[in-house]
Design a protein around this motif. Structure first.
Motif, mmCIF file in Angstrom:
data_model
loop_
_atom_site.group_PDB
_atom_site.id
_atom_site.type_symbol
_atom_site.label_atom_id
_atom_site.label_comp_id
_atom_site.label_asym_id
_atom_site.label_seq_id
_atom_site.Cartn_x
_atom_site.Cartn_y
_atom_site.Cartn_z
ATOM 1 N N VAL A 1 84.142 -22.583 -13.387
ATOM 2 C CA VAL A 1 84.973 -21.907 -14.437
ATOM 3 C C VAL A 1 84.680 -22.379 -15.684
ATOM 4 O O VAL A 1 84.727 -23.694 -15.663
ATOM 5 N N ALA A 23 86.954 -16.577 -20.571
ATOM 6 C CA ALA A 23 86.613 -17.265 -19.351
ATOM 7 C C ALA A 23 85.346 -16.738 -18.494
ATOM 8 O O ALA A 23 85.336 -15.446 -18.606
ATOM 9 N N GLY A 25 83.541 -16.192 -14.821
ATOM 10 C CA GLY A 25 83.716 -16.022 -13.707
ATOM 11 C C GLY A 25 84.397 -14.570 -13.438
ATOM 12 O O GLY A 25 84.952 -13.742 -14.353
ATOM 13 N N PHE A 28 88.952 -14.191 -13.156
ATOM 14 C CA PHE A 28 90.205 -14.408 -14.281
ATOM 15 C C PHE A 28 91.358 -13.753 -13.927
ATOM 16 O O PHE A 28 92.499 -14.410 -14.314
ATOM 17 N N ASN A 76 88.336 -10.758 -19.699
ATOM 18 C CA ASN A 76 88.463 -12.278 -19.214
ATOM 19 C C ASN A 76 88.852 -13.013 -20.588
ATOM 20 O O ASN A 76 88.352 -14.079 -20.688
ATOM 21 N N ARG A 97 93.581 -22.911 -17.120
ATOM 22 C CA ARG A 97 93.621 -22.089 -16.037
ATOM 23 C C ARG A 97 94.557 -22.624 -15.072
ATOM 24 O O ARG A 97 94.426 -23.790 -14.611
ATOM 25 N N TYR A 114 91.478 -26.064 -14.827
ATOM 26 C CA TYR A 114 90.358 -25.943 -15.799
ATOM 27 C C TYR A 114 90.939 -25.989 -17.365
ATOM 28 O O TYR A 114 91.729 -25.202 -17.357
#
Length: 125
Positions: A1, A23, A25, A28, A76, A97, A114
Motif C-alpha cells: 500500500v 492510495a 491497491g 482502500f 481511492n 490507513r 501505512y
C-alpha cells in the motif's frame, strides 16, 4: 500500500486548502483513513479520521468546525478540506490507513499501519 499526499502550500490566515491522499491497491474502501500533523518541534497529533464507508468521522477539537474529512472510494482518495486556516495550523500533514478491516475512526496513531510522506501546510499571519 502506498499513500501519496498532496495539496499543501502557503496560504494566508483565513484562507483555505484542500489536501488529497491517493492510495494504491484495491482494498482502500475497506479501511478507515486518518489525517495527522506535526508542527516544528512538536509531536505528531491527530487531526481527523473517517471510517471505511465515509459514514462516520471524528475531529480534533482544534479543527472541529473548520476542517472536513471526506473520501471517494471510487478514486481511492481521502480529502481534508481546511477552511479558516490559522497560523497554528502550520505543520506537515500526513495521511494514514487504519490497520483494521472495516474499522471505525481512531484518534490513535498506533492504530494506523501505512503512512504517506506528508505535505507541508504553511499559514502566514
Amino acid at each position: 500500500v502506498q499513500l501519496q499526499a498532496s495539496g499543501g502550500g502557503l496560504v494566508q490566515a483565513g484562507g483555505s486548502l484542500r489536501l488529497s491522499c491517493a492510495a494504491s491497491g484495491r482494498t482502500f474502501s475497506t479501511y478507515a483513513m486518518g489525517w495527522f500533523r506535526q508542527a516544528p518541534g512538536k509531536q505528531r497529533e491527530f487531526v481527523a479520521s473517517i471510517n471505511w464507508s465515509g459514514g462516520s468521522t471524528s475531529y480534533a477539537n482544534s479543527v472541529k468546525g473548520r476542517f472536513t474529512i471526506s473520501r471517494d472510494n471510487a478514486k481511492n482518495t481521502v480529502y481534508l478540506q481546511m477552511n479558516s486556516l490559522k497560523p497554528e495550523d502550520t505543520a506537515v500533514y500526513y495521511c494514514a490507513r487504519r490497520g483494521t478491516l472495516y474499522g471505525g475512526t481512531s484518534t490513535s496513531s498506533v492504530s494506523y499501519d501505512y503512512w504517506g510522506q506528508g505535505t507541508l501546510v504553511t499559514v502566514s499571519s
